[in-house]
Design a protein around this motif. Structure first.
Motif, mmCIF file in Angstrom:
data_model
loop_
_atom_site.group_PDB
_atom_site.id
_atom_site.type_symbol
_atom_site.label_atom_id
_atom_site.label_comp_id
_atom_site.label_asym_id
_atom_site.label_seq_id
_atom_site.Cartn_x
_atom_site.Cartn_y
_atom_site.Cartn_z
ATOM 1 N N THR A 296 0.843 -1.188 0.000
ATOM 2 C CA THR A 296 0.000 0.000 0.000
ATOM 3 C C THR A 296 0.878 1.237 0.000
ATOM 4 O O THR A 296 1.921 1.272 0.671
ATOM 5 N N ILE A 297 0.456 2.223 -0.791
ATOM 6 C CA ILE A 297 1.148 3.518 -0.836
ATOM 7 C C ILE A 297 0.148 4.565 -0.372
ATOM 8 O O ILE A 297 -0.883 4.789 -1.018
ATOM 9 N N MET A 298 0.413 5.184 0.759
ATOM 10 C CA MET A 298 -0.501 6.172 1.331
ATOM 11 C C MET A 298 -0.400 7.489 0.558
ATOM 12 O O MET A 298 0.598 7.747 -0.125
ATOM 13 N N PRO A 299 -1.429 8.353 0.665
ATOM 14 C CA PRO A 299 -1.369 9.648 -0.030
ATOM 15 C C PRO A 299 -0.139 10.481 0.317
ATOM 16 O O PRO A 299 0.316 11.279 -0.493
ATOM 17 N N ASP A 300 0.418 10.293 1.531
ATOM 18 C CA ASP A 300 1.630 11.047 1.894
ATOM 19 C C ASP A 300 2.914 10.383 1.400
ATOM 20 O O ASP A 300 4.014 10.868 1.681
ATOM 21 N N GLY A 301 2.757 9.268 0.685
ATOM 22 C CA GLY A 301 3.918 8.602 0.104
ATOM 23 C C GLY A 301 4.488 7.462 0.922
ATOM 24 O O GLY A 301 5.331 6.712 0.425
ATOM 25 N N THR A 302 4.052 7.312 2.163
ATOM 26 C CA THR A 302 4.565 6.191 2.965
ATOM 27 C C THR A 302 4.022 4.866 2.433
ATOM 28 O O THR A 302 2.905 4.800 1.928
ATOM 29 N N MET A 303 4.855 3.850 2.541
ATOM 30 C CA MET A 303 4.494 2.541 2.001
ATOM 31 C C MET A 303 4.573 1.481 3.086
ATOM 32 O O MET A 303 5.397 1.561 3.993
ATOM 33 N N LYS A 304 3.698 0.501 2.966
ATOM 34 C CA LYS A 304 3.790 -0.650 3.859
ATOM 35 C C LYS A 304 3.266 -1.878 3.122
ATOM 36 O O LYS A 304 2.597 -1.756 2.087
ATOM 37 N N THR A 305 3.557 -3.044 3.660
ATOM 38 C CA THR A 305 3.098 -4.285 3.061
ATOM 39 C C THR A 305 1.813 -4.730 3.740
ATOM 40 O O THR A 305 1.757 -4.875 4.965
ATOM 41 N N LEU A 306 0.772 -4.929 2.940
ATOM 42 C CA LEU A 306 -0.536 -5.329 3.442
ATOM 43 C C LEU A 306 -0.586 -6.825 3.731
ATOM 44 O O LEU A 306 -1.109 -7.257 4.761
ATOM 45 N N VAL A 307 -0.049 -7.612 2.816
ATOM 46 C CA VAL A 307 -0.075 -9.064 2.966
ATOM 47 C C VAL A 307 1.155 -9.654 2.294
ATOM 48 O O VAL A 307 1.589 -9.185 1.240
ATOM 49 N N HIS A 308 1.721 -10.654 2.939
ATOM 50 C CA HIS A 308 2.916 -11.340 2.439
ATOM 51 C C HIS A 308 2.660 -12.823 2.642
ATOM 52 O O HIS A 308 2.525 -13.290 3.773
ATOM 53 N N ASP A 309 2.514 -13.574 1.539
ATOM 54 C CA ASP A 309 2.040 -14.954 1.627
ATOM 55 C C ASP A 309 2.650 -15.766 0.492
ATOM 56 O O ASP A 309 2.664 -15.314 -0.659
ATOM 57 N N PRO A 310 3.159 -16.965 0.780
ATOM 58 C CA PRO A 310 3.825 -17.743 -0.276
ATOM 59 C C PRO A 310 2.883 -18.169 -1.404
ATOM 60 O O PRO A 310 3.340 -18.523 -2.494
ATOM 61 N N ARG A 311 1.569 -18.086 -1.162
ATOM 62 C CA ARG A 311 0.610 -18.452 -2.213
ATOM 63 C C ARG A 311 0.413 -17.336 -3.234
ATOM 64 O O ARG A 311 -0.205 -17.550 -4.282
ATOM 65 N N ILE A 312 0.912 -16.152 -2.927
ATOM 66 C CA ILE A 312 0.753 -15.032 -3.862
ATOM 67 C C ILE A 312 1.821 -15.173 -4.951
ATOM 68 O O ILE A 312 2.840 -14.478 -4.957
ATOM 69 N N LEU A 313 1.574 -16.096 -5.845
ATOM 70 C CA LEU A 313 2.511 -16.385 -6.936
ATOM 71 C C LEU A 313 2.126 -15.540 -8.143
ATOM 72 O O LEU A 313 1.271 -15.912 -8.935
ATOM 73 N N TRP A 314 2.740 -14.390 -8.222
ATOM 74 C CA TRP A 314 2.511 -13.352 -9.220
ATOM 75 C C TRP A 314 1.114 -12.741 -9.071
ATOM 76 O O TRP A 314 0.168 -13.131 -9.744
#
Length: 365
Positions: A296-314
């Protein structure tokens, strides 16, 4: 200490499986305001029985019907050839982006188009067929965003993600049907020449049957529009960079390409993405295919990871439903034969996932 007790990578995010695909590989997904789920399947070599489908009662059916999904060379504006993207506008219309480029061929003449379908009647309302100065022999139409708040009937913004020619943003006036290319071959719409993606621990290259290799050069791909329609975010697929520009500048034909290029803003590195989407608060969601993640990229430019999962293959296409879930396809694009010396490494099923974000999609009007 046993092997399974050793420290390992931490995964997080409450990912839900929505649907599994055991046939052709999907790319695009979209959710209508009534919760209808549409998916598309470009003709990249799989046995594609229909290039646009709808998930109805947990079954995949051709949309709007099988006949529309058959190539009719006498009525190319009324059929779907090879669709890369579907986008529901939240107001009763499904937009279908037809590359007319099966197997990444040169687009079939008079076949490349953006089609609006009335979700109440499931009938085609209008087809916007692109001229040869807009869809070039190298063009690959990739994704689209709609804004009804400008012009007489709104505008569409489309990415050309060519890997053989110039990338661009195609701007389409939905009233007149006139379209034109912007940021044509610009650095912001082009692949990063120094980019070497790493997916599942391996460098991703075009790896041909004859043993030859080349870098991935896919141009502008992911696209997202701010909730007020005033800013367009975009990114080349072969890059980790995020860019944005004011949409009024894209629409203004009096602004030269050089002037337009100077107005592009660089938002930094967000990870390597295929699809992007914005919510009603202006947060940008972007796939991170190198890290099995959604950012996720917030309107102020800060970024964070919403979900990190080995099933997210592309993670390919992202969409937000009125149920305040983010939906996305994971289609193992990097495991295709073209990246693995002609050997298809994909394992079925491909998956449609969702995760609760508690935000509505960005409006189109």
């Amino acid at each position: 200490m046993k092997h399974n007790e050793l420290p390992s990578e931490r995964y997080f995010g409450d990912l839900e499986q929505v649907f599994t695909f055991y046939g052709a590989m999907p790319t695009g997904v979209t959710i209508s305001e009534n919760g209808r789920i549409f998916v598309n399947f470009p003709k990249w070599g799989d046995d594609v029985k229909f290039t646009v489908g709808e998930i109805v009662k947990n079954k995949l059916v051709p949309y709007p019907d099988l006949n529309t999904n058959k190539v009719d060379y006498n009525n190319l504006d009324k059929c779907f050839i090879s669709v890369q993207s579907v986008v529901a506008d939240g107001s009763g219309t499904l937009w279908v982006l037809d590359t007319a480029s099966p197997n990444f061929s040169e687009p079939i003449k008079d076949g490349a188009k953006l089609v609006s379908v009335d979700l109440a009647t499931n009938k085609i309302k209008r087809s916007y067929v692109f001229s040869e100065d807009v869809v070039l022999p190298t063009t690959y139409l990739n994704d689209v965003r709609i804004d009804y708040r400008v012009g007489d009937a709104g505008y569409a913004y489309i990415t050309d993600s060519s890997d053989k020619g110039p990338g661009a943003i195609i701007v389409l006036d939905l009233s007149t049907g006139k379209a034109f290319r912007r940021l044509n071959g610009d650095e912001s719409t082009s692949s990063d020449p120094n980019f070497l993606p790493k997916v599942e621990g391996k460098i991703l290259l075009n790896r041909n049957k004859d043993g030859s290799t080349s870098r991935i050069t896919t141009a502008s791909d992911g696209i997202a529009i701010s909730p007020d329609g005033e800013v367009l975010y975009f990114c080349p697929m072969a890059s980790r960079n995020l860019y944005f520009i004011q949409t009024k500048l894209l629409r203004d034909r009096n602004i030269t390409e050089a002037e337009l290029s100077a107005k592009v803003k660089y938002l930094g590195e967000k990870g390597a993405s295929d699809g992007m989407i914005t919510d009603a608060k202006g947060v940008v969601y972007a796939g991170d295919y190198e890290n099995n993640s959604i950012r996720t990229i917030m309107p102020d430019g800060t970024m964070k990871t919403l979900v990190h999962d080995p099933r997210i293959l592309w993670p390919d296409t992202l969409t937000i439903g009125r149920d305040k879930y983010l939906y996305f396809t994971a289609n193992q694009l990097h495991r295709q034969a073209r990246y693995n010396y002609g050997k298809d490494q994909r394992q079925k099923p491909y998956v449609l996932f969702r995760i609760k974000i508690s935000e509505l999609p960005a409006p189109t009007k």
